[in-house]
Scaffold this active site. Structure first.
Site, short mmCIF file in Angstrom:
data_model
loop_
_atom_site.label_atom_id
_atom_site.label_comp_id
_atom_site.label_asym_id
_atom_site.label_seq_id
_atom_site.Cartn_x
_atom_site.Cartn_y
_atom_site.Cartn_z
N ASN A 22 4.16 0.25 8.45
CA ASN A 22 4.66 -0.18 8.96
C ASN A 22 6.15 -0.89 9.68
O ASN A 22 6.39 -1.14 10.68
CB ASN A 22 3.47 0.34 11.00
CG ASN A 22 2.75 -0.80 10.40
OD1 ASN A 22 2.88 -1.17 9.57
ND2 ASN A 22 2.07 -1.42 11.63
N THR A 23 6.03 -2.24 8.80
CA THR A 23 5.98 -3.47 8.41
C THR A 23 6.74 -4.10 7.11
O THR A 23 6.45 -3.48 6.48
CB THR A 23 5.34 -5.13 8.97
OG1 THR A 23 4.11 -4.92 8.67
CG2 THR A 23 5.02 -4.45 10.95
N GLY A 26 6.52 -2.86 3.18
CA GLY A 26 6.02 -0.77 3.21
C GLY A 26 7.33 -0.15 4.07
O GLY A 26 7.93 1.29 3.68
N SER A 144 1.47 -8.88 -6.88
CA SER A 144 2.12 -10.55 -7.08
C SER A 144 2.05 -11.69 -7.65
O SER A 144 1.32 -11.32 -8.29
CB SER A 144 1.64 -10.70 -5.23
OG SER A 144 1.23 -12.61 -5.25
N TYR A 170 -7.22 -14.17 -3.03
CA TYR A 170 -6.11 -13.25 -2.93
C TYR A 170 -5.62 -13.53 -4.39
O TYR A 170 -4.98 -12.60 -4.42
CB TYR A 170 -4.47 -13.95 -2.12
CG TYR A 170 -3.70 -13.29 -1.73
CD1 TYR A 170 -3.83 -12.28 -1.36
CD2 TYR A 170 -2.26 -13.54 -2.35
CE1 TYR A 170 -2.23 -11.33 -1.04
CE2 TYR A 170 -1.37 -12.48 -2.72
CZ TYR A 170 -1.36 -11.79 -2.06
OH TYR A 170 0.05 -11.51 -0.87
#
Length: 297
Positions: A22-23, A26, A144, A170
């Protein structure tokens, strides 16, 4: 030759599921696939935001509720997809959280490891049977550059119960993403229909940094325009991994300039640690045990 969105092949007739669509990255990934003819499922935690995102896209786009921090939600989403589609051509594991304060998922996992790795691990395992019968289907897992920053798989404290570093946690989750992609590819080889590929966006302007320490949030508006690329460029490695006919299982795609921080997508190496087969296999076994999800490969 610089690979761009114009190089995406016709995706008509293909079904693509994109997590976190949605943002940001993606959204751009899903938009491009839909514009090239794919039936795209936005697998998102917030359905209303997903519907608003779908309304901004051209093509056949639907929304599926999926909270990767909840194994219950993951199982429900997988069941919905089984009831809707006879097969899936593309599964793009894109969603993620970055640098939150210490929190746990509904199932008690450290939020970054639980969402970024275990959530995608479980979701992939539960829908993989929809991909295996489909020739040239692909699982693309987004990692990443942070997979090599203070990153290790801390088997003695996977959930960061003894101490917590948002940066190291992360890094662990993104290293786990890569190790999962590589181990999955080894398991898929004998099936001959589906491949596993990985990608990273370099440094891209998205809202993923919203949980960063205050000093980073304050300086980001000043620094980001100088070093970050736009989300549509950051999505290109994922899109190439998902659509380029020349892609091989087990490859890793990222930007080609400035140490992989920006540019056009090409095959790139990952950290030496990410290729450790023994650790990959141990992580797989631990992930199966934690999620109670067994793969059909």
């Amino acid at each position: 030759m610089k690979w761009t969105e114009r190089d995406i092949t016709d995706q008509t007739g293909r079904v693509a599921v994109v997590t976190g669509a949605n943002t940001g990255l993606g959204f751009e990934t899903a938009r491009a696939l839909a514009e090239h003819g794919a039936t795209v499922v936005l697998a998102v935690r917030d359905v209303e935001k997903g519907k608003k995102a779908a309304a901004r896209m051209a093509g056949n786009v639907t929304v599926q509720e999926l909270d990767l921090s909840s194994l219950e939600s993951i199982r429900a989403a997988a069941a919905d997809l089984h009831g809707t589609f006879p097969g899936i051509d593309l599964l793009i594991n894109n969603a993620g959280v970055m640098y939150p304060p210490k929190r746990t998922t509904r199932d008690g996992f450290e939020l970054q490891f639980g969402t970024n790795h275990l959530g995608h691990f479980a979701f992939t395992g539960l829908v993989l049977d929809l991909l295996l019968p489909v020739q040239d289907s692909r699982v693309v897992t987004v990692s990443s550059l942070a997979h090599s920053v203070r990153a290790d798989i801390h088997f003695d404290d996977l959930q960061w119960e003894r101490s917590y570093s948002r940066t190291a946690a992360y890094g662990q989750s993104k290293l786990a993403n890569l190790m999962f992609a590589y181990e999955l590819q080894r398991r898929l080889v004998r099936h001959g229909t589906t491949i596993s590929v990985a990608a990273h966006p370099g440094l891209s302007s998205t809202d993923l940094m919203r949980n960063s320490p205050a000093v980073v949030r304050v300086t980001s508006p000043l620094i980001s325009p100088l070093i970050n690329q736009k989300a549509d460029m950051g999505a290109l490695p994922t899109l190439r991994a998902a659509t380029d006919p020349a892609v091989l299982g087990g490859q890793y795609y990222g930007p080609d300039r400035l140490g992989g921080t920006r540019g056009h997508p090409q095959v790139v190496p990952s950290s030496p640690a990410s290729y450790d087969v023994t650790v990959q296999q141990r992580l797989w076994a631990v992930s199966e045990n934690l999620t109670s999800v067994k793969f059909p490969v």
